[in-house]
Design a protein around this motif. Structure first.
Motif, PDB file in Angstrom:
ATOM      1  N   PRO A  86      35.935  31.953  51.792  1.00 19.85           N
ATOM      2  CA  PRO A  86      37.197  32.547  51.366  1.00 19.85           C
ATOM      3  C   PRO A  86      36.960  33.521  50.213  1.00 19.85           C
ATOM      4  O   PRO A  86      35.991  33.390  49.474  1.00 19.85           O
ATOM      5  CB  PRO A  86      38.033  31.346  50.919  1.00 19.85           C
ATOM      6  N   ILE A  87      37.860  34.471  50.082  1.00 17.96           N
ATOM      7  CA  ILE A  87      37.756  35.429  48.979  1.00 17.96           C
ATOM      8  C   ILE A  87      37.961  34.667  47.677  1.00 17.96           C
ATOM      9  O   ILE A  87      38.799  33.771  47.585  1.00 17.96           O
ATOM     10  CB  ILE A  87      38.754  36.578  49.172  1.00 17.96           C
ATOM     11  N   ALA A  88      37.175  35.015  46.695  1.00 17.14           N
ATOM     12  CA  ALA A  88      37.070  34.230  45.461  1.00 17.14           C
ATOM     13  C   ALA A  88      38.388  34.048  44.713  1.00 17.14           C
ATOM     14  O   ALA A  88      38.551  33.086  43.984  1.00 17.14           O
ATOM     15  CB  ALA A  88      36.027  34.860  44.541  1.00 17.14           C
ATOM     16  N   ARG A  89      39.334  34.945  44.866  1.00 18.41           N
ATOM     17  CA  ARG A  89      40.620  34.838  44.166  1.00 18.41           C
ATOM     18  C   ARG A  89      41.737  34.657  45.173  1.00 18.41           C
ATOM     19  O   ARG A  89      41.906  35.480  46.066  1.00 18.41           O
ATOM     20  CB  ARG A  89      40.878  36.089  43.332  1.00 18.41           C
ATOM     21  N   ASN A  90      42.528  33.611  44.995  1.00 18.71           N
ATOM     22  CA  ASN A  90      43.642  33.328  45.907  1.00 18.71           C
ATOM     23  C   ASN A  90      44.645  34.461  45.994  1.00 18.71           C
ATOM     24  O   ASN A  90      45.249  34.684  47.037  1.00 18.71           O
ATOM     25  CB  ASN A  90      44.372  32.056  45.473  1.00 18.71           C
ATOM     26  N   ASP A  91      44.871  35.180  44.885  1.00 16.00           N
ATOM     27  CA  ASP A  91      45.822  36.290  44.875  1.00 16.00           C
ATOM     28  C   ASP A  91      45.475  37.345  45.926  1.00 16.00           C
ATOM     29  O   ASP A  91      46.319  38.142  46.307  1.00 16.00           O
ATOM     30  CB  ASP A  91      45.836  36.985  43.508  1.00 16.00           C
ATOM     31  N   PHE A  92      44.216  37.373  46.364  1.00 16.44           N
ATOM     32  CA  PHE A  92      43.745  38.400  47.293  1.00 16.44           C
ATOM     33  C   PHE A  92      43.151  37.784  48.558  1.00 16.44           C
ATOM     34  O   PHE A  92      42.281  38.362  49.182  1.00 16.44           O
ATOM     35  CB  PHE A  92      42.739  39.307  46.587  1.00 16.44           C
ATOM     36  N   SER A  93      43.652  36.617  48.941  1.00 16.78           N
ATOM     37  CA  SER A  93      43.113  35.928  50.122  1.00 16.78           C
ATOM     38  C   SER A  93      43.488  36.627  51.427  1.00 16.78           C
ATOM     39  O   SER A  93      42.789  36.516  52.420  1.00 16.78           O
ATOM     40  CB  SER A  93      43.567  34.471  50.151  1.00 16.78           C
ATOM     41  N   ASP A  94      44.607  37.352  51.440  1.00 14.06           N
ATOM     42  CA  ASP A  94      45.020  38.137  52.600  1.00 14.06           C
ATOM     43  C   ASP A  94      45.993  39.214  52.117  1.00 14.06           C
ATOM     44  O   ASP A  94      46.352  39.249  50.934  1.00 14.06           O
ATOM     45  CB  ASP A  94      45.636  37.262  53.697  1.00 14.06           C
ATOM     46  N   LEU A  95      46.411  40.080  53.030  1.00 13.38           N
ATOM     47  CA  LEU A  95      47.277  41.194  52.613  1.00 13.38           C
ATOM     48  C   LEU A  95      48.628  40.735  52.088  1.00 13.38           C
ATOM     49  O   LEU A  95      49.161  41.311  51.133  1.00 13.38           O
ATOM     50  CB  LEU A  95      47.452  42.190  53.764  1.00 13.38           C
ATOM     51  N   SER A  96      49.199  39.679  52.665  1.00 13.62           N
ATOM     52  CA  SER A  96      50.522  39.241  52.184  1.00 13.62           C
ATOM     53  C   SER A  96      50.440  38.671  50.770  1.00 13.62           C
ATOM     54  O   SER A  96      51.302  38.950  49.933  1.00 13.62           O
ATOM     55  CB  SER A  96      51.154  38.237  53.149  1.00 13.62           C
ATOM     56  N   HIS A  97      49.398  37.886  50.462  1.00 11.15           N
ATOM     57  CA  HIS A  97      49.214  37.404  49.082  1.00 11.15           C
ATOM     58  C   HIS A  97      49.004  38.582  48.125  1.00 11.15           C
ATOM     59  O   HIS A  97      49.515  38.588  47.001  1.00 11.15           O
ATOM     60  CB  HIS A  97      48.003  36.465  48.986  1.00 11.15           C
ATOM     61  N   THR A  98      48.254  39.553  48.576  1.00 11.63           N
ATOM     62  CA  THR A  98      47.969  40.731  47.747  1.00 11.63           C
ATOM     63  C   THR A  98      49.252  41.484  47.426  1.00 11.63           C
ATOM     64  O   THR A  98      49.498  41.857  46.276  1.00 11.63           O
ATOM     65  CB  THR A  98      46.962  41.641  48.474  1.00 11.63           C
ATOM     66  N   MET A  99      50.084  41.684  48.435  1.00 12.40           N
ATOM     67  CA  MET A  99      51.373  42.381  48.215  1.00 12.40           C
ATOM     68  C   MET A  99      52.233  41.620  47.209  1.00 12.40           C
ATOM     69  O   MET A  99      52.823  42.228  46.315  1.00 12.40           O
ATOM     70  CB  MET A  99      52.130  42.526  49.535  1.00 12.40           C
ATOM     71  N   ARG A 100      52.284  40.308  47.334  1.00 10.93           N
ATOM     72  CA  ARG A 100      53.081  39.507  46.386  1.00 10.93           C
ATOM     73  C   ARG A 100      52.517  39.613  44.969  1.00 10.93           C
ATOM     74  O   ARG A 100      53.270  39.655  43.995  1.00 10.93           O
ATOM     75  CB  ARG A 100      53.155  38.050  46.848  1.00 10.93           C
ATOM     76  N   THR A 101      51.200  39.657  44.858  1.00 12.59           N
ATOM     77  CA  THR A 101      50.573  39.821  43.543  1.00 12.59           C
ATOM     78  C   THR A 101      51.071  41.102  42.880  1.00 12.59           C
ATOM     79  O   THR A 101      51.419  41.108  41.700  1.00 12.59           O
ATOM     80  CB  THR A 101      49.037  39.845  43.682  1.00 12.59           C
ATOM     81  N   PHE A 102      51.136  42.192  43.634  1.00  7.04           N
ATOM     82  CA  PHE A 102      51.560  43.467  43.060  1.00  7.04           C
ATOM     83  C   PHE A 102      53.066  43.542  42.863  1.00  7.04           C
ATOM     84  O   PHE A 102      53.529  44.177  41.921  1.00  7.04           O
ATOM     85  CB  PHE A 102      51.034  44.637  43.893  1.00  7.04           C
ATOM     86  N   GLU A 103      53.833  42.888  43.721  1.00  2.00           N
ATOM     87  CA  GLU A 103      55.286  42.843  43.527  1.00  2.00           C
ATOM     88  C   GLU A 103      55.643  42.151  42.215  1.00  2.00           C
ATOM     89  O   GLU A 103      56.594  42.530  41.538  1.00  2.00           O
ATOM     90  CB  GLU A 103      55.958  42.120  44.703  1.00  2.00           C
ATOM     91  N   ARG A 104      54.861  41.142  41.831  1.00  3.75           N
ATOM     92  CA  ARG A 104      55.126  40.406  40.582  1.00  3.75           C
ATOM     93  C   ARG A 104      54.883  41.259  39.337  1.00  3.75           C
ATOM     94  O   ARG A 104      55.362  40.934  38.253  1.00  3.75           O
ATOM     95  CB  ARG A 104      54.262  39.145  40.524  1.00  3.75           C
ATOM     96  N   LEU A 105      54.143  42.357  39.467  1.00  4.69           N
ATOM     97  CA  LEU A 105      53.856  43.198  38.297  1.00  4.69           C
ATOM     98  C   LEU A 105      55.119  43.799  37.693  1.00  4.69           C
ATOM     99  O   LEU A 105      55.150  44.083  36.499  1.00  4.69           O
ATOM    100  CB  LEU A 105      52.870  44.311  38.657  1.00  4.69           C
ATOM    101  N   SER A 106      56.161  43.995  38.498  1.00 10.28           N
ATOM    102  CA  SER A 106      57.392  44.556  37.939  1.00 10.28           C
ATOM    103  C   SER A 106      58.103  43.551  37.031  1.00 10.28           C
ATOM    104  O   SER A 106      58.837  43.928  36.134  1.00 10.28           O
ATOM    105  CB  SER A 106      58.333  45.008  39.060  1.00 10.28           C
ATOM    106  N   LYS A 107      57.869  42.252  37.265  1.00 10.98           N
ATOM    107  CA  LYS A 107      58.511  41.210  36.446  1.00 10.98           C
ATOM    108  C   LYS A 107      57.617  40.724  35.314  1.00 10.98           C
ATOM    109  O   LYS A 107      58.097  40.299  34.277  1.00 10.98           O
ATOM    110  CB  LYS A 107      58.886  40.021  37.340  1.00 10.98           C
ATOM    111  N   ALA A 108      56.330  40.742  35.555  1.00 10.98           N
ATOM    112  CA  ALA A 108      55.374  40.234  34.563  1.00 10.98           C
ATOM    113  C   ALA A 108      54.207  41.213  34.445  1.00 10.98           C
ATOM    114  O   ALA A 108      53.169  41.036  35.074  1.00 10.98           O
ATOM    115  CB  ALA A 108      54.872  38.855  34.986  1.00 10.98           C
TER     116      ALA A 108
END
Length: 192
Positions: free
Chosen positions: A43-65
């Motif tokens: 698996p990719i070493a960071r869960n935030d980037f395990s697949d494209l949907s997790h990656t998108m959510r990681t970047f969506e959270r940047l507007s709040k945090a």
């Protein structure tokens, strides 16, 4: 006569050096192949980037945090750089490594990274031939840029351009390469 003897010794020594180098290279390649075979599909070493949907959510959270980088490029620069890489996988890289490099060292590097589920590269190295990215750009614009490019990549169904260092990659290999690239840059990202 003396020179002939020296020439024979020099040729013999050159052959030994060449043979030793070949054996070491073959051993290194065999070890690399063994590592890749025994560690494939990690698996990719960071869960935030395990697949494209997790990656998108990681970047969506940047507007709040909002986050920031500990060193090197600012976060907007990192996001624009990552977007550039994804765009080039769709449209073609501006500068390629030589074909021999892509077919050997580049392909081996990608195989090892993929087997580890983790990439390591210079985190302030621009993509060869790419236009420079200005620092200090707004984070929201960088997030939108990256999200747009990720969506475009996800929808893309035809052949992808060869990677500048790894050579030809399938869609799933490119997805993995992009996710590992993002995860590697994310190692320098901290909370607000």
């Amino acid at each position: 006569m003396k020179n002939d003897h020296k020439d024979v010794r020099h040729v013999s020594r050159s052959r030994r050096v060449l043979l030793t180098g070949g054996v070491l290279l073959a051993g290194t390649c065999a070890a690399g192949v063994g590592y890749v075979v025994t560690h494939s599909n990690q698996p990719i070493a960071r869960n935030d980037f395990s697949d494209l949907s997790h990656t998108m959510r990681t970047f969506e959270r940047l507007s709040k945090a909002p986050l920031h980088t500990r060193s090197g490029w600012d976060l907007a620069h990192v996001l624009h750089h990552s977007a550039q890489s994804i765009e080039y996988s769709l449209d073609g890289f501006p500068q390629m490594k030589p074909a021999w490099f892509c077919a050997s060292l580049g392909a081996m590097a990608f195989a090892v990274f993929s087997a580890r589920g983790k990439m390591s590269h210079g985190l302030e190295e621009p993509i060869p031939g790419a236009p420079l990215i200005a620092s200090g750009q707004p984070l929201n614009a960088a997030v939108v840029h990256l999200m747009d490019v990720l969506n475009r990549f996800e929808r893309h169904s035809s052949a992808l351009a060869p990677h500048f260092a790894y050579g030809a990659l399938s869609k799933s290999e490119y997805t993995r390469a992009h996710l590992m690239h993002l995860a590697n840059h994310w190692e320098l990202v901290d909370a607000g």
